[in-house]
Design an enzyme around this catalytic site. Structure first.
Site, PDB file in Angstrom:
ATOM      1  N   HIS A   4     -12.488  -0.530  -8.291  1.00 17.98           N
ATOM      2  CA  HIS A   4     -11.763  -1.673  -8.843  1.00 17.98           C
ATOM      3  C   HIS A   4     -11.841  -2.856  -7.873  1.00 17.98           C
ATOM      4  O   HIS A   4     -11.695  -2.674  -6.663  1.00 17.98           O
ATOM      5  CB  HIS A   4     -10.294  -1.293  -9.067  1.00 17.98           C
ATOM      6  CG  HIS A   4      -9.553  -2.244  -9.953  1.00 17.98           C
ATOM      7  ND1 HIS A   4      -9.270  -1.970 -11.269  1.00 17.98           N
ATOM      8  CD2 HIS A   4      -9.047  -3.470  -9.718  1.00 17.98           C
ATOM      9  CE1 HIS A   4      -8.616  -2.979 -11.807  1.00 17.98           C
ATOM     10  NE2 HIS A   4      -8.471  -3.922 -10.867  1.00 17.98           N
ATOM     11  N   GLN A  26      -7.597  -5.815   0.886  1.00 15.88           N
ATOM     12  CA  GLN A  26      -6.375  -5.398   1.560  1.00 15.88           C
ATOM     13  C   GLN A  26      -5.895  -6.514   2.484  1.00 15.88           C
ATOM     14  O   GLN A  26      -6.687  -7.340   2.946  1.00 15.88           O
ATOM     15  CB  GLN A  26      -6.616  -4.122   2.365  1.00 15.88           C
ATOM     16  CG  GLN A  26      -7.015  -2.933   1.496  1.00 15.88           C
ATOM     17  CD  GLN A  26      -7.077  -1.646   2.296  1.00 15.88           C
ATOM     18  OE1 GLN A  26      -6.096  -1.258   2.934  1.00 15.88           O
ATOM     19  NE2 GLN A  26      -8.215  -0.974   2.255  1.00 15.88           N
ATOM     20  N   HIS A  39     -12.719 -19.367   9.358  1.00 16.29           N
ATOM     21  CA  HIS A  39     -14.053 -18.962   8.916  1.00 16.29           C
ATOM     22  C   HIS A  39     -14.018 -17.567   8.308  1.00 16.29           C
ATOM     23  O   HIS A  39     -13.068 -16.809   8.508  1.00 16.29           O
ATOM     24  CB  HIS A  39     -15.047 -18.998  10.078  1.00 16.29           C
ATOM     25  CG  HIS A  39     -14.699 -18.073  11.211  1.00 16.29           C
ATOM     26  ND1 HIS A  39     -13.741 -18.385  12.167  1.00 16.29           N
ATOM     27  CD2 HIS A  39     -15.169 -16.845  11.554  1.00 16.29           C
ATOM     28  CE1 HIS A  39     -13.642 -17.397  13.037  1.00 16.29           C
ATOM     29  NE2 HIS A  39     -14.495 -16.443  12.684  1.00 16.29           N
ATOM     30  N   TYR A  98     -27.422   3.766  20.906  1.00 16.30           N
ATOM     31  CA  TYR A  98     -27.445   2.627  21.813  1.00 16.30           C
ATOM     32  C   TYR A  98     -26.317   1.645  21.500  1.00 16.30           C
ATOM     33  O   TYR A  98     -25.680   1.107  22.412  1.00 16.30           O
ATOM     34  CB  TYR A  98     -28.800   1.919  21.717  1.00 16.30           C
ATOM     35  CG  TYR A  98     -29.007   0.844  22.762  1.00 16.30           C
ATOM     36  CD1 TYR A  98     -29.500   1.165  24.026  1.00 16.30           C
ATOM     37  CD2 TYR A  98     -28.700  -0.483  22.495  1.00 16.30           C
ATOM     38  CE1 TYR A  98     -29.685   0.185  25.001  1.00 16.30           C
ATOM     39  CE2 TYR A  98     -28.874  -1.474  23.459  1.00 16.30           C
ATOM     40  CZ  TYR A  98     -29.372  -1.131  24.708  1.00 16.30           C
ATOM     41  OH  TYR A  98     -29.546  -2.113  25.656  1.00 16.30           O
ATOM     42  N   GLU A  99     -26.068   1.409  20.197  1.00 15.55           N
ATOM     43  CA  GLU A  99     -25.020   0.469  19.808  1.00 15.55           C
ATOM     44  C   GLU A  99     -23.645   0.935  20.293  1.00 15.55           C
ATOM     45  O   GLU A  99     -22.816   0.127  20.705  1.00 15.55           O
ATOM     46  CB  GLU A  99     -24.979   0.286  18.290  1.00 15.55           C
ATOM     47  CG  GLU A  99     -26.156  -0.489  17.719  1.00 15.55           C
ATOM     48  CD  GLU A  99     -27.323   0.410  17.355  1.00 15.55           C
ATOM     49  OE1 GLU A  99     -28.285  -0.100  16.748  1.00 15.55           O
ATOM     50  OE2 GLU A  99     -27.274   1.613  17.675  1.00 15.55           O
ATOM     51  N   HIS A 112     -10.863  -5.328  -5.410  1.00 17.77           N
ATOM     52  CA  HIS A 112      -9.622  -5.514  -4.663  1.00 17.77           C
ATOM     53  C   HIS A 112      -9.917  -5.731  -3.189  1.00 17.77           C
ATOM     54  O   HIS A 112     -11.029  -5.499  -2.714  1.00 17.77           O
ATOM     55  CB  HIS A 112      -8.707  -4.297  -4.830  1.00 17.77           C
ATOM     56  CG  HIS A 112      -9.187  -3.069  -4.103  1.00 17.77           C
ATOM     57  ND1 HIS A 112     -10.244  -2.303  -4.551  1.00 17.77           N
ATOM     58  CD2 HIS A 112      -8.759  -2.479  -2.954  1.00 17.77           C
ATOM     59  CE1 HIS A 112     -10.451  -1.298  -3.730  1.00 17.77           C
ATOM     60  NE2 HIS A 112      -9.563  -1.380  -2.736  1.00 17.77           N
ATOM     61  N   ASN A 149       0.834  -1.206   0.000  1.00 16.85           N
ATOM     62  CA  ASN A 149       0.000   0.000   0.000  1.00 16.85           C
ATOM     63  C   ASN A 149       0.868   1.255   0.000  1.00 16.85           C
ATOM     64  O   ASN A 149       1.826   1.361   0.770  1.00 16.85           O
ATOM     65  CB  ASN A 149      -0.909  -0.017   1.239  1.00 16.85           C
ATOM     66  CG  ASN A 149      -2.085   0.932   1.115  1.00 16.85           C
ATOM     67  OD1 ASN A 149      -1.934   2.058   0.668  1.00 16.85           O
ATOM     68  ND2 ASN A 149      -3.253   0.475   1.530  1.00 16.85           N
ATOM     69  N   ASN A 197     -13.398  -4.241   1.620  1.00 20.78           N
ATOM     70  CA  ASN A 197     -14.460  -3.248   1.765  1.00 20.78           C
ATOM     71  C   ASN A 197     -15.052  -3.020   0.379  1.00 20.78           C
ATOM     72  O   ASN A 197     -14.348  -2.559  -0.524  1.00 20.78           O
ATOM     73  CB  ASN A 197     -13.918  -1.928   2.315  1.00 20.78           C
ATOM     74  CG  ASN A 197     -13.439  -2.058   3.739  1.00 20.78           C
ATOM     75  OD1 ASN A 197     -14.025  -2.775   4.538  1.00 20.78           O
ATOM     76  ND2 ASN A 197     -12.363  -1.352   4.077  1.00 20.78           N
ATOM     77  N   VAL A 233     -25.035   3.394  15.880  1.00 30.13           N
ATOM     78  CA  VAL A 233     -24.913   4.665  16.599  1.00 30.13           C
ATOM     79  C   VAL A 233     -25.702   4.573  17.902  1.00 30.13           C
ATOM     80  O   VAL A 233     -26.368   3.578  18.178  1.00 30.13           O
ATOM     81  CB  VAL A 233     -25.449   5.836  15.747  1.00 30.13           C
ATOM     82  CG1 VAL A 233     -24.605   6.054  14.500  1.00 30.13           C
ATOM     83  CG2 VAL A 233     -26.907   5.597  15.341  1.00 30.13           C
TER      84      VAL A 233
END
Length: 372
Positions: free
Chosen positions: A184, A188, A319, A339-340, A186, A97, A173, A337
């Site tokens: 593209h 990481q 896994h 509560y989480e 890909h 990277n 992602n 957001v």
């Protein structure tokens, strides 16, 4: 294989709700579920799916992405910001990277006896791996042979980096709403001299379960899910895909082996072929759910590497985890957001409802049928 009931968390001093001894279909009202991999709980609130939505709506853009973009730093023959020129690659391509979060050689932070201001050494490297030379293709639109080449390269990178680093995290992602800045195809690969938080939790909880029951937690879990059939999404001779009982994200899935495998490097050629089949089928039904290029973050977890490569890691089961944010449509996503962030994870759609929705979808991509 012995299957034992997984008890609630035994953390001393913690207060937990009692375990519900009822079948899953009866859980129609709010309740909490225990995640034995992380040792924490999630609130499930099925009735909230009836509420109207007046919040943020994401814009769905079907980009007309060219096969090759001379301005795209991931395309073949393009000069990247570092000044390096990409080769004219025809399959996978891996490079370090240009803007890595981890570097191989940096000074260690100063030592301190203050328990409130601790720091530690963090060494590593970050690589980018292109799946395919064409910028306008995604995994569900690739052939199984091309996906198998991706798996082979993942294993090659894991084997190489795992000789030096204790943790090698392969992750993808996909989609702009997941923070992906380049369409593209890909992923990481970040390798680190330390064990990150999530793997540490999974390591500790899997080891605890193994010492108590004598069997790997996730192998017992595969057996139980195959028996119950309530959260099964896909399966073939070597792999099982489920919406985990403790899933947080709306259409979260877990890819599990049917043979006990601790690391991706242990897969046979047949298991790799079979995994390519599962990846293609899973990403296809994801796209078919809302007729869009379905965004997600995904990654693989297996036994640590580096200095621990030769240690006893029988408690680990290799896994994959897929975490997609979309909830109601291609334009409405789940936000972590409030509560989480301040209390604990919460979901509306039950894992069983999500699994039934996913398994009902066709396995031929909508772009190939014109069904959009």
């Amino acid at each position: 294989m012995k299957t034992t009931h997984i008890a609630a968390d035994s953390t001393q001093g913690a207060i937990h709700p009692p375990t519900l001894h009822v079948t899953t279909p009866q859980l129609k009202h709010q309740h909490v579920r225990f995640n034995p991999l992380r040792g924490d709980w999630i609130l499930v609130s099925p009735h909230r799916m009836k509420r109207p939505w007046a919040g943020q709506v994401e814009e769905v853009i079907e980009e007309d992405i060219p096969v090759h973009d001379p301005k795209n730093p991931l395309c073949p023959r393009v000069t990247r910001p570092s000044g390096e020129v990409n080769p004219d690659y025809e399959a996978t391509f891996v490079f370090t990277n240009d803007f890595p979060a981890l570097l191989k050689d940096v000074p260690s932070p100063p030592e301190t006896d203050d328990p409130l201001f601790r720091a530690g050494q963090a060494l590593g490297t970050c690589r980018v791996m292109c799946f395919h030379p064409h910028a306008n293709i995604t995994l569900p639109l690739m052939s199984k042979e091309q996906i198998k080449a991706v798996i082979d390269r993942w294993i090659m990178e894991l084997d190489d980096l795992g000789k030096k680093y204790v943790w090698v995290q392969i992750f993808e992602n996909k989609g702009a709403i997941m923070g992906c800045s380049n369409p593209h195809p890909h992923c990481q690969i970040w390798a680190s001299s330390f064990m990150p938080n999530e793997p540490q939790l999974k390591d500790a909880n899997q080891k605890k379960y193994f010492l108590e029951h004598g069997t790997p937690m996730l192998m017992d879990y595969v057996v139980r899910e195959l028996e119950k059939k309530e959260r099964l999404v896909l399966l073939n001779d070597h792999w099982v895909v489920v919406v985990p009982y403790w899933a947080v994200w709306p259409y979260e899935t877990m890819v599990l082996p049917r043979r006990h495998v601790t690391r991706m490097t242990e897969l046979s050629s047949t298991e790799k072929d079979s995994l390519a089949d599962i990846i293609k089928r899973l990403t296809t039904i994801y796209d078919n759910l809302f007729n869009c290029s379905f965004p997600y973050s995904m990654g693989w977890h297996g036994a640590p590497t580096g200095p621990r490569l030769e240690s006893d890691e029988r408690h680990w089961v290799f896994h994959g985890c897929y975490y997609p944010p979309l909830l109601r449509s291609a334009t409405v996503k789940k936000f972590m957001v409030g509560y989480e962030m301040l209390a604990q994870a919460q979901r509306d759609l039950t894992a069983e409802q999500a699994a039934q929705r996913l398994k009902s979808l066709p396995e031929v991509h909508y772009k190939l049928t014109g069904s959009k």
